[in-house]
Design a protein around this motif. Structure first.
Motif, short mmCIF file in Angstrom:
data_model
loop_
_atom_site.label_atom_id
_atom_site.label_comp_id
_atom_site.label_asym_id
_atom_site.label_seq_id
_atom_site.Cartn_x
_atom_site.Cartn_y
_atom_site.Cartn_z
N VAL A 238 38.11 38.49 28.93
CA VAL A 238 36.85 39.01 29.84
C VAL A 238 37.51 39.27 31.25
N ILE A 239 38.55 38.30 31.81
CA ILE A 239 39.48 38.61 32.87
C ILE A 239 40.23 39.88 32.87
N ALA A 240 41.03 39.71 31.63
CA ALA A 240 41.90 40.91 31.54
C ALA A 240 41.02 42.28 31.52
N GLN A 241 40.22 42.23 31.10
CA GLN A 241 39.50 43.64 30.95
C GLN A 241 38.85 43.93 32.41
N MET A 242 38.37 42.97 33.15
CA MET A 242 37.84 43.01 34.48
C MET A 242 38.86 43.86 35.13
N ARG A 243 40.19 42.85 35.06
CA ARG A 243 41.15 43.82 36.02
C ARG A 243 41.39 45.00 35.81
N GLN A 244 41.67 45.15 34.38
CA GLN A 244 41.98 46.50 33.91
C GLN A 244 40.79 47.78 34.43
N LEU A 245 39.63 47.47 34.57
CA LEU A 245 38.47 48.25 34.95
C LEU A 245 38.38 48.30 36.32
N GLY A 246 39.54 47.68 36.97
CA GLY A 246 39.73 47.97 38.36
C GLY A 246 38.62 46.87 39.46
N LEU A 247 38.17 45.91 38.81
CA LEU A 247 37.53 44.72 39.60
C LEU A 247 38.62 43.86 40.04
N THR A 248 38.95 43.69 41.26
CA THR A 248 39.88 43.05 41.97
C THR A 248 39.23 41.85 42.77
N TRP B 132 47.27 44.06 29.43
CA TRP B 132 47.92 45.44 29.22
C TRP B 132 47.94 46.30 30.39
N PRO B 133 48.87 46.78 31.08
CA PRO B 133 48.73 47.41 32.13
C PRO B 133 47.88 48.74 31.96
N VAL B 134 47.25 49.27 33.08
CA VAL B 134 46.06 50.34 32.82
C VAL B 134 46.66 51.42 33.60
N THR B 135 46.54 52.80 33.36
CA THR B 135 46.65 54.03 33.98
C THR B 135 45.11 54.60 34.17
N LEU B 136 44.82 55.11 35.12
CA LEU B 136 43.75 55.79 35.65
C LEU B 136 43.96 57.13 35.01
#
Lengths: 384, 312, 297
Positions: A238-248, B132-136
């Motif tokens: 959940v935390i990983a996906q959170m960060r990926q979605l731009g929730l910092t 996994w790193p993200v690109t927008l």
């Protein structure tokens, strides 16, 4: 003349033998003071259960090495519950009717709840150590917890966020099971009462592997802190996906994430994550020594370190009450144990500090807030 | 709330994460269609695939592709064991369907217990990190896992389609699925085709599990939970309808994820059962897709007679 | 002793479960593994009605059984109209779906389980009475299944199993018979569930999942499918043996998953080496010689 001496000598020998026998059997009868331990030794939870058992075994050995209870040995009878309620009932029945213990230690909320009727009916004390369901305080006269129940640590982290960290908008993301639902409600109530506003309150399915929908909703609500109430199996994702979605924004959670693996799995994304712990960490010398012993003897840190600390301390509670009963020359029954334990009320324990058992079957303990800083867990605050 | 960005994000991420579900659903649907077996033992195949990869990569530090090769090998070996020692024996004995099902259930449990014994129950991933790193892209976050995952899923579907349509074994599989005894009369070695189906399923399972295990944590019992989704997709998509199952897997994933925008989030998990219930009661033959007709029409007897006589 | 009583009661309840499951999958030839969910329905219904709605316990138990009966008909009727295989899918979906409901609804106690269920017999009545009742119920259940299997209904079921097409051609309603068998077996399971609830006084959703299904399945398969005493033997063995093993004081690291492996391994061995189980079924209704040879394979 000779005939009269023989009976005397024989009588003396017989008397000596008789008294020797008495003291030996007497000593054997008082040799061990038994209590029970019902833990998952097999099955899905065994990786925690076995470590907790080892901690308890170390404690019993330490107590006996230091002279036991008034010179008598403390004996722990260990049974497997598989964290299954039915198996727990069997184990409890066996401890009560076959081993005839006055008190036993148990863990895992479902098991504790299932065993409660057995404890109540037979007037044997059940000490729940590690389970945190709020219901445990309401399971009858003979079930007590030595571990703080759900509201204690969640309230601490919610209060800290609102007051010390100055957060005004919290989002709560919780797993849709008993732990998650209850704890999320507690966080919401406490955070609101402390002056904050809960801007998002989303559940997720225990089987989910994708939280995009919920996370987007949370993102849209613009929180300044997110509290996740999940399990060790899903919170890192959940935390990983959170960060990926731009929730910092900062993330807080509870004791389930407080383990070194989280940092390994999330790397930089773990920075700033706050977790709760209900036992002192390695800043405390006794705990540091304890962890070092694990590294030396077992080759790793224990699974669920704080829980093992509480399990290490449990035999000390039992020994203290046994000692009090023995000093007062009272028989070691469940009823007496209960009365004495409630009367003693406060215990100073080696790895978790001072414990106060309340009338209402709850305990209050300080909560340690831990934060990931520079790739390591460090203590952020202690909340009383 | 329903801005373009949000919808796009949900669509993209659900689509990407449905990649492994598509593979699991296809594997299950294929075995059900051709072997007419409710292969609950697929969970066992999934578990061994994951732990083989995990052992190679996380425990022994070998590179990722070795892990995948190990997953493939493990899954194929187990598939062979299940088919040759299990299904074939039960088929020979004309065992009741319930026996076959019990067998697959027990196999899954045995493997789960073995995994618990060897690896413990702590959740684990193939690579040490699951970030996994993200690109927008525009405003949509695309992670480095997403693209390969979608690529694998799409190419697997394409390859499977080609396999079933254009290769001999694939066409035989379709024939056996339609009518095994008739296919046998035309000289198709039924047993060999059953094995081929299991092997195909094993490949799909290894792919799917490698994808899953690089994004999420796995415990010995995780595969059994994942099977539920695959089974639901197969049932709703129409038993015997491979592409229906695959499409349903994608749609279900998207719907489940976007549902939180419309319904209280607590009901999200329940949605799956609701769809299953509706499908069972109102759509016993599943959602109909026109493609199915075309596929069956292609594999007509005259082609097989020529091919079959050289085959057996 | 409390410990022995609990074991005996559990054995008794599992005998009822195994015998009724044998009726469904053995004699009825139906494919279902959702038996535990009807056990759960009986337990939960009786518990909720007696604790929260003040039903007297015998009435609550009866209500629990009836609700299990109705639920089973609701599941079986639409599915069996489609096909036999469909019942498997529908029943699994029903089992898992209902467990989700139990986990989420507050009136079932949620995932934490339903506590403080009133005891069937007041504290003044000795435990032995409850044990005796359960033993009698278990014996009656086994004998009931035997009576059905050996009676005209059983003969009809055997005919249906042998050749359903011929069966229908003779004007018998196969679907009605299947639904009836399923309903009867499930009602018995519900009845057992009510007994469980009022003795152990705690039920949790996790106790009725697929793992439980395989336990009952093992009892029937290892004990002997389609035999009267097979399920009884299976139930006794699979309840008593694990308990006995715990007295051997094996190291816990060994004991653990090994127990699970032992019993699933046992099923696999039995399935392939001795598919008829420990107590092999003498075929009750063997029509022609061809028919009985087929049955014995």
């Amino acid at each position: 003349m000779m005939t009269t001496r023989f009976p005397t000598r024989r009588a003396l020998i017989a008397a000596a033998g008789f008294f020797a026998g008495l003291t030996i059997t007497g000593a054997m009868a008082q040799e061990t003071l038994k209590f029970g331990l019902a833990m998952p030794l097999s099955g899905g939870q065994a990786l925690y259960g076995q470590d907790q058992v080892k901690a308890a075994e170390w404690a019993v050995a330490a107590i006996n090495a230091a002279g036991g209870v008034n010179g008598k040995k403390l004996e722990m009878v260990l049974l497997d519950t598989r964290a299954d309620p039915q198996a727990g009932i069997q184990a409890a029945n066996r401890l009560v009717s076959v081993e005839k213990v006055p008190v036993f230690v148990s863990a895992w909320s479902a098991v504790v709840k299932a065993i409660a009727p057995v404890a109540n009916d037979n007037k044997v004390v059940q000490l729940s150590v590690g389970a945190n369901s709020a219901d445990i305080a309401r399971l009858g006269d003979y079930t007590y917890t030595t571990f703080p129940l759900a509201d204690v640590d969640i309230s601490a982290v919610a209060n800290h966020a609102a007051t010390k960290l100055g957060k005004k908008r919290a989002a709560v993301l919780y797993i849709n099971n008993e732990t998650g639902v209850v704890a999320a409600q507690i966080y919401r109530d406490v955070f609101s009462k402390a002056g904050g506003q809960v801007v998002a309150y989303e559940a997720y399915d225990p089987k989910a592997s994708d939280w995009t929908g919920s996370l987007l909703k949370v993102r849209a609500a613009n929180p300044d802190i997110i509290h996740i109430q999940g399990l060790v199996a899903d919170t890192p994702q959940v935390i990983a996906q959170m960060r990926q979605l731009g929730l910092t924004v900062p993330v807080s959670s509870y004791s389930a994430v407080y383990n070194p693996k989280l940092i390994e799995q999330l790397g930089k994304a773990a920075e700033g994550v706050i977790a709760t712990s209900l036992a002192p960490g390695v800043e405390d010398k006794a705990v540091a020594d304890y962890v070092e012993r694990w590294r030396k003897e077992v080759g790793r840190e224990p699974n669920g370190l704080p829980y093992t600390q509480y399990l290490y301390d449990a035999p000390y509670i039992v020994a203290a009450v046994f000692k009090a009963l023995d000093d007062k020359k009272l028989p070691l029954t469940g009823e007496n144990f209960r009365r004495e334990m409630v009367a003693t009320k406060t215990f100073d324990l080696p790895l978790t500090g001072r414990l106060t058992i309340n009338e209402n079957h709850t305990v209050n303990k300080p909560v340690f807030l831990m934060e990931v800083k520079n790739g390591k867990w460090v203590q952020l605050a202690v909340v009383e | 709330m329903l801005s373009f960005d949000i919808v796009a994000q949900i669509l993209w991420t659900s689509f990407a994460t449905s990649s492994y579900f598509v593979l699991f659903a296809l594997a299950f649907a294929l075995v059900l269609k051709v072997n007419r077996a409710f292969n609950f033992a697929q969970a066992a195949m999934m578990t061994v695939a994951f732990y083989a990869a995990y052992t190679c990569v996380a425990l022994w530090g070998l590179p990722g592709w070795v892990g995948f090769a190990a997953a493939l090998a493990a899954s194929i070996i187990l598939a062979i064991v299940i088919e040759v020692f299990g299904f074939r024996t039960l088929r020979r004995r004309r065992a009741d369907q319930i026996f076959v099902f019990i067998f697959t259930l027990i196999v899954s449990e045995v493997v789960a217990f073995l995994a618990m014994l060897v690896f413990g129950t702590w959740p684990s991933t193939i690579f040490p990190s699951l970030f996994w790193p993200v690109t927008l892209v525009g405003n949509v976050a695309v992670s480095q896992w997403d693209i390969p995952a979608v690529g694998v899923a799409v190419s697997s579907v394409v390859v499977l389609f080609g396999f079933l349509r254009f290769t001999r074994t694939g066409q035989f599989m379709v024939a056996v699925a339609d009518n095994p005894d008739l296919a046998e009369l035309y000289g198709i070695a039924k047993q060999r085709i059953y094995l081929a189906t299991m092997l195909t399923a094993a490949v799909l399972v290894a792919l799917g599990m490698f994808l899953y295990g690089t994004r999420a944590q796995v415990q010995p019992t995780t595969a059994i939970d994942l099977m539920l989704f695959a089974i639901a997709a197969t049932i709703i998509g129409g038993i015997g309808n491979l592409w229906g199952a695959a499409l349903t897997a994608v749609v279900l994933g998207v719907v489940q994820n976007s549902s939180v925008l419309f319904i209280p989030s607590e009901w999200q998990g329940f949605l799956l059962y609701l769809f299953l219930f509706v499908a069972i009661v109102f759509l016993p033959n599943g959602v109909k897709l026109p493609a199915r007709r075309r596929l069956t029409r292609k594999t007509v007897a005259p082609d097989l007679v020529g091919a079959g006589s050289q085959e057996s | 002793m409390e410990y022995v009583y609990a074991v005996v009661i559990l054995i008794g309840l599992y005998i009822v479960l195994a015998a009724s499951f044998n009726l469904i999958i053995g004699y009825g030839g139906l494919i279902s593994i959702a038996h535990p969910i009807f056990y759960a329905i009986g337990a939960y219904a009786s518990a909720i009605l007696s604790r929260d709605y003040g039903f007297p316990i015998p009435l609550a138990m009866l209500a629990g059984t009836l609700i299990a009966l109705v639920a089973s008909i609701m599941v079986a009727l639409p599915s069996l109209r489609v096909s036999g295989d469909y019942l498997l899918i529908a029943s699994i979906g029903f089992q898992l779906g209902l467990i989700e409901v139990f986990k989420n609804a507050s009136w079932t106690g949620g995932a934490g389980g339903f506590t403080n269920i009133p005891a069937a017999l007041s504290a003044s009545v000795p435990r032995e009475v409850y044990v005796a009742i359960v033993v009698v119920v278990a014996a009656l259940a086994a004998l009931l299944v035997r009576a059905i299997a050996h009676g005209p209904y059983g003969r009809a079921m055997a005919a249906m199993r042998d050749d359903e097409v011929a069966f229908s051609a003779l004007g018998r309603n196969a679907v009605a018979m299947k639904v009836g068998t399923f309903a009867l077996g499930s009602a018995l399971a519900g009845f057992a569930g009510a007994f469980y609830a009022h003795y152990f006084r705690f039920v949790a959703p996790e106790q009725f999942d697929i793992l439980q299904s395989s336990v009952v399945l093992t009892m029937v398969v290892v004990g002997g499918i389609r035999s009267t005493w097979g399920p009884v033997v299976g139930a006794v063995l699979l309840q008593a043996l694990p308990q006995a093993i715990t007295f051997l004081n094996l190291p816990p690291a060994v004991l653990g998953p090994l127990q699970g492996l032992l019993f699933t391994g046992l099923v696999l061995v039995f399935m392939f080496v001795r598919p008829q189980g420990l107590v092999s079924a003498g075929e009750v209704w063997s029509a022609t010689r061809k028919g009985s040879e087929h049955a014995r394979s």
